[in-house]
Design a protein around this motif. Structure first.
Motif, mmCIF file in Angstrom:
data_model
loop_
_atom_site.group_PDB
_atom_site.id
_atom_site.type_symbol
_atom_site.label_atom_id
_atom_site.label_comp_id
_atom_site.label_asym_id
_atom_site.label_seq_id
_atom_site.Cartn_x
_atom_site.Cartn_y
_atom_site.Cartn_z
ATOM 1 N N LEU A 48 0.844 -1.193 0.000
ATOM 2 C CA LEU A 48 0.000 0.000 0.000
ATOM 3 C C LEU A 48 0.876 1.238 0.000
ATOM 4 O O LEU A 48 1.964 1.241 0.583
ATOM 5 N N SER A 49 0.406 2.303 -0.659
ATOM 6 C CA SER A 49 1.114 3.576 -0.681
ATOM 7 C C SER A 49 0.104 4.690 -0.411
ATOM 8 O O SER A 49 -0.903 4.802 -1.107
ATOM 9 N N PHE A 50 0.383 5.515 0.619
ATOM 10 C CA PHE A 50 -0.562 6.543 1.042
ATOM 11 C C PHE A 50 -0.259 7.916 0.462
ATOM 12 O O PHE A 50 -1.037 8.846 0.635
ATOM 13 N N GLY A 51 0.882 8.080 -0.213
ATOM 14 C CA GLY A 51 1.183 9.342 -0.869
ATOM 15 C C GLY A 51 1.058 10.527 0.069
ATOM 16 O O GLY A 51 1.638 10.568 1.138
ATOM 17 N N SER A 52 0.263 11.526 -0.325
ATOM 18 C CA SER A 52 0.105 12.746 0.472
ATOM 19 C C SER A 52 -0.951 12.620 1.571
ATOM 20 O O SER A 52 -1.175 13.559 2.327
ATOM 21 N N THR A 53 -1.606 11.456 1.661
ATOM 22 C CA THR A 53 -2.622 11.278 2.691
ATOM 23 C C THR A 53 -1.959 11.141 4.058
ATOM 24 O O THR A 53 -1.189 10.211 4.283
ATOM 25 N N PRO A 54 -2.233 12.058 4.991
ATOM 26 C CA PRO A 54 -1.586 11.974 6.310
ATOM 27 C C PRO A 54 -2.227 10.898 7.176
ATOM 28 O O PRO A 54 -3.402 10.567 7.021
ATOM 29 N N ILE A 55 -1.434 10.357 8.088
ATOM 30 C CA ILE A 55 -1.914 9.375 9.035
ATOM 31 C C ILE A 55 -1.863 9.994 10.436
ATOM 32 O O ILE A 55 -0.782 10.355 10.908
ATOM 33 N N HIS A 56 -3.022 10.130 11.091
ATOM 34 C CA HIS A 56 -3.109 10.780 12.399
ATOM 35 C C HIS A 56 -3.359 9.756 13.494
ATOM 36 O O HIS A 56 -3.790 8.621 13.232
ATOM 37 N N ALA A 57 -3.118 10.171 14.732
ATOM 38 C CA ALA A 57 -3.396 9.322 15.888
ATOM 39 C C ALA A 57 -4.874 8.946 15.912
ATOM 40 O O ALA A 57 -5.744 9.795 15.734
ATOM 41 N N GLY A 58 -5.161 7.676 16.105
ATOM 42 C CA GLY A 58 -6.536 7.204 16.127
ATOM 43 C C GLY A 58 -7.064 6.756 14.789
ATOM 44 O O GLY A 58 -8.110 6.083 14.728
ATOM 45 N N ASP A 59 -6.378 7.096 13.704
ATOM 46 C CA ASP A 59 -6.802 6.638 12.379
ATOM 47 C C ASP A 59 -6.681 5.119 12.295
ATOM 48 O O ASP A 59 -5.789 4.518 12.892
ATOM 49 N N THR A 60 -7.570 4.526 11.543
ATOM 50 C CA THR A 60 -7.507 3.083 11.323
ATOM 51 C C THR A 60 -7.342 2.786 9.838
ATOM 52 O O THR A 60 -7.816 3.542 8.986
ATOM 53 N N ILE A 61 -6.675 1.695 9.561
ATOM 54 C CA ILE A 61 -6.498 1.204 8.196
ATOM 55 C C ILE A 61 -7.118 -0.191 8.158
ATOM 56 O O ILE A 61 -6.656 -1.095 8.854
ATOM 57 N N THR A 62 -8.170 -0.349 7.380
ATOM 58 C CA THR A 62 -8.889 -1.619 7.302
ATOM 59 C C THR A 62 -8.634 -2.274 5.960
ATOM 60 O O THR A 62 -8.856 -1.668 4.909
ATOM 61 N N LEU A 63 -8.161 -3.505 5.998
ATOM 62 C CA LEU A 63 -7.867 -4.245 4.776
ATOM 63 C C LEU A 63 -8.607 -5.573 4.831
ATOM 64 O O LEU A 63 -8.389 -6.384 5.743
ATOM 65 N N ASP A 64 -9.501 -5.795 3.889
ATOM 66 C CA ASP A 64 -10.290 -7.026 3.847
ATOM 67 C C ASP A 64 -9.573 -8.098 3.042
ATOM 68 O O ASP A 64 -8.927 -7.813 2.025
ATOM 69 N N PHE A 65 -9.712 -9.362 3.501
ATOM 70 C CA PHE A 65 -9.201 -10.481 2.723
ATOM 71 C C PHE A 65 -10.085 -10.707 1.506
ATOM 72 O O PHE A 65 -11.266 -10.314 1.504
ATOM 73 N N PRO A 66 -9.573 -11.350 0.469
ATOM 74 C CA PRO A 66 -10.444 -11.748 -0.647
ATOM 75 C C PRO A 66 -11.604 -12.593 -0.130
ATOM 76 O O PRO A 66 -11.492 -13.273 0.902
ATOM 77 N N GLU A 67 -12.706 -12.599 -0.848
ATOM 78 C CA GLU A 67 -13.958 -13.211 -0.382
ATOM 79 C C GLU A 67 -13.799 -14.686 -0.019
ATOM 80 O O GLU A 67 -14.454 -15.173 0.914
ATOM 81 N N ASN A 68 -12.937 -15.435 -0.722
ATOM 82 C CA ASN A 68 -12.829 -16.868 -0.468
ATOM 83 C C ASN A 68 -11.668 -17.241 0.458
ATOM 84 O O ASN A 68 -11.300 -18.417 0.564
ATOM 85 N N LEU A 69 -11.079 -16.260 1.144
ATOM 86 C CA LEU A 69 -10.052 -16.530 2.149
ATOM 87 C C LEU A 69 -10.530 -16.030 3.507
ATOM 88 O O LEU A 69 -11.342 -15.117 3.597
ATOM 89 N N LYS A 70 -9.975 -16.610 4.579
ATOM 90 C CA LYS A 70 -10.301 -16.185 5.948
ATOM 91 C C LYS A 70 -9.011 -16.116 6.755
ATOM 92 O O LYS A 70 -8.010 -16.785 6.445
ATOM 93 N N GLY A 71 -9.018 -15.299 7.808
ATOM 94 C CA GLY A 71 -7.852 -15.191 8.663
ATOM 95 C C GLY A 71 -7.583 -16.495 9.391
ATOM 96 O O GLY A 71 -8.515 -17.121 9.904
ATOM 97 N N LYS A 72 -6.315 -16.887 9.476
ATOM 98 C CA LYS A 72 -5.982 -18.140 10.151
ATOM 99 C C LYS A 72 -5.959 -17.976 11.663
ATOM 100 O O LYS A 72 -6.222 -18.928 12.403
ATOM 101 N N THR A 73 -5.654 -16.762 12.151
ATOM 102 C CA THR A 73 -5.549 -16.542 13.603
ATOM 103 C C THR A 73 -6.451 -15.382 14.031
ATOM 104 O O THR A 73 -5.961 -14.354 14.491
ATOM 105 N N PRO A 74 -7.777 -15.515 13.903
ATOM 106 C CA PRO A 74 -8.676 -14.432 14.316
ATOM 107 C C PRO A 74 -8.464 -14.071 15.777
ATOM 108 O O PRO A 74 -8.313 -14.942 16.630
ATOM 109 N N GLY A 75 -8.451 -12.769 16.062
ATOM 110 C CA GLY A 75 -8.241 -12.301 17.426
ATOM 111 C C GLY A 75 -6.794 -11.999 17.755
ATOM 112 O O GLY A 75 -6.507 -11.379 18.784
ATOM 113 N N ASP A 76 -5.870 -12.400 16.897
ATOM 114 C CA ASP A 76 -4.458 -12.117 17.163
ATOM 115 C C ASP A 76 -4.202 -10.622 17.059
ATOM 116 O O ASP A 76 -4.696 -9.952 16.146
ATOM 117 N N THR A 77 -3.444 -10.071 18.001
ATOM 118 C CA THR A 77 -3.056 -8.661 17.977
ATOM 119 C C THR A 77 -1.545 -8.555 17.981
ATOM 120 O O THR A 77 -0.861 -9.404 18.559
#
Length: 429
Positions: A48-77
């Motif tokens: 991913l490349s954010f270019g001129s888009t600033p990232i501030h405290a509290g901002d979130t970045i959400t990335l979805d898996f492709p429809e036919n894949l699922k996370g192997k370790t849900p809940g991992d932080t």
């Protein structure tokens, strides 16, 4: 007479922004395979490349898996850190994707880049060739092909670290529910473990391709089976012919507590034999299990500092087992050795890349310092003119064919980096 009225209005705090990762994704693909059993790890990589888009405290970045894949370790932080180890955000893996919550470490920085490598699994129960479609920036997409195959293994095992310094090991015996006479299971624990006497042996019923349920009550020692313990494990013998899947649960104690959170791999081996007697020699099958504290998700990164433009200064414009069987097969010693050799090669390559990146960064800083030493016509700041990103549309990305060398790699790597340099930190498990 004049009346002067002065009012003071509080400036509201800036609301956090939820960034859709797909809007900034320049490339994405499956990086291992192409053949997978349902419970195998499918490694996916995003840039991913954010270019001129600033990232501030509290901002979130959400990335979805492709429809036919699922996370192997849900809940991992896991923490996202910069090159100095400073935490710049926290990420949470779910069934559908990953969400990264940033802190104020990237305030006043732009041109952030993100490299994300996460462990997923195929979501459904069917088999055959499947397209894995990743959405990209500007409405583009990237497609990787995988091939889902049936699991023919009849014995498997896995380990789960417990909070009390023990490991729960689960063996699935006769997964294919064949008729087995004179069935014996010999289990050998690995280094830095002690056997805890007491097994729970149950019949198991498949709910779907990868999920099973233990039947209650459990089988009875002395009636349904006999067990003999030794310093390195146990021998389990069944008294009658077995036609069902059998689930064996037991525990070992970690003898060196410092190893628990070090990423050390605790290992275990099981051998199943059956047949023999008047019918001839016995049949056998082997399974190797391993477990470590590492989940495979980690990250590091940085961003460009936005400097305030001053007259006469040339600013720098250059622009990261419950009831579900998730083991689903075994890894032979030869496959493991080949994979670990490949991992070592990759690690050396990453070290060399990091050294080269450090050289480029040092040269960049020296160049910036030299520019500041002499007057020049002011140019636009990095924020005003961040540079362009690459648009990739409908690109089918290649993937490796060496499934054996990458099998078992459950991981994720997150990198936020300056333009022209990326630092990858891998946590093995």
């Amino acid at each position: 007479m004049f009346l002067l009225v002065v009012s003071q209005v509080a400036t509201p705090a800036k609301a956090a922004t939820n960034h859709n990762g797909a809007d900034f994704t320049t490339s994405a693909s499956v990086t291992n395979g192409p053949d997978f059993k349902h419970s195998n790890t499918v490694n996916v990589e995003y840039d991913l490349s954010f270019g001129s888009t600033p990232i501030h405290a509290g901002d979130t970045i959400t990335l979805d898996f492709p429809e036919n894949l699922k996370g192997k370790t849900p809940g991992d932080t896991f923490d996202v850190t910069d090159e100095d180890g400073t935490v710049i955000g926290k990420a949470v893996v779910s069934d559908k994707g990953v969400v990264i919550t940033m802190n104020d470490a990237l305030e006043n920085k732009t041109n952030a880049k993100l490299k994300l490598i996460l462990a997923t699994q195929y979501r459904y129960e069917d088999t055959g060739e499947k397209d894995v479609v990743f959405p990209l920036e500007n409405g583009g997409s990237s497609t990787s092909q995988i091939n889902i195959v049936s699991n023919e293994a009849n014995l498997s095992k896995k380990g789960t670290l417990q909070n009390d310094g023990t490991i729960k090991w689960t063996i699935l015996v006769n997964r294919r529910e064949l008729e087995m006479k004179n069935l014996d299971v010999t289990d050998t624990i690995g280094a830095n473990q002690e056997m805890i006497h007491g097994l729970t042996v149950s019949k198991g019923t498949w709910q779907n391709t990868t999920t099973y349920q233990r039947e209650k009550p459990a089988l009875t020692e002395g009636t349904d089976y006999d067990v003999t313990y030794n310093d390195k494990g146990f021998d389990l013998s069944f008294k009658d012919t077995v036609n069902d899947m059998i689930v064996v649960d037991y525990y070992t104690k970690v003898t060196d507590p410092e190893l628990i959170h070090s990423g050390y791999k605790f290992r275990n081996n099981a051998v199943m034999t059956w047949g023999g007697g008047t019918s001839g020699g016995k049949n056998s099958e082997e399974a190797n299990g391993k477990v470590s504290s590492s989940t495979g998700n980690s990250g590091s990164g940085s961003g460009d500092v936005n400097e305030t433009e001053e007259p006469g200064v040339d600013t720098d414009e250059d622009t990261g087992t419950g009831t579900t069987d998730t083991d689903g097969g075994t890894e032979t010693d030869e496959e493991e050795e080949a994979r670990e050799q490949e991992e070592n090669k990759e690690a050396e390559a990453k070290k060399e890349a990091a050294k080269e990146a450090a050289k480029k960064q040092a040269a960049k800083k020296a160049k910036a310092a030299a520019k500041k030493a002499k007057p020049a016509v002011a140019k636009a700041t990095a924020t005003e003119n961040p540079g362009s990103t690459t648009k990739t549309t409908n690109t089918k990305l290649p993937q490796t064919n060496d499934q054996g060398s990458l099998r078992g790699v459950v991981g994720g790597i997150l990198v936020l980096a300056t333009l022209g340099a990326s630092v990858i930190v891998r946590r093995h498990f």
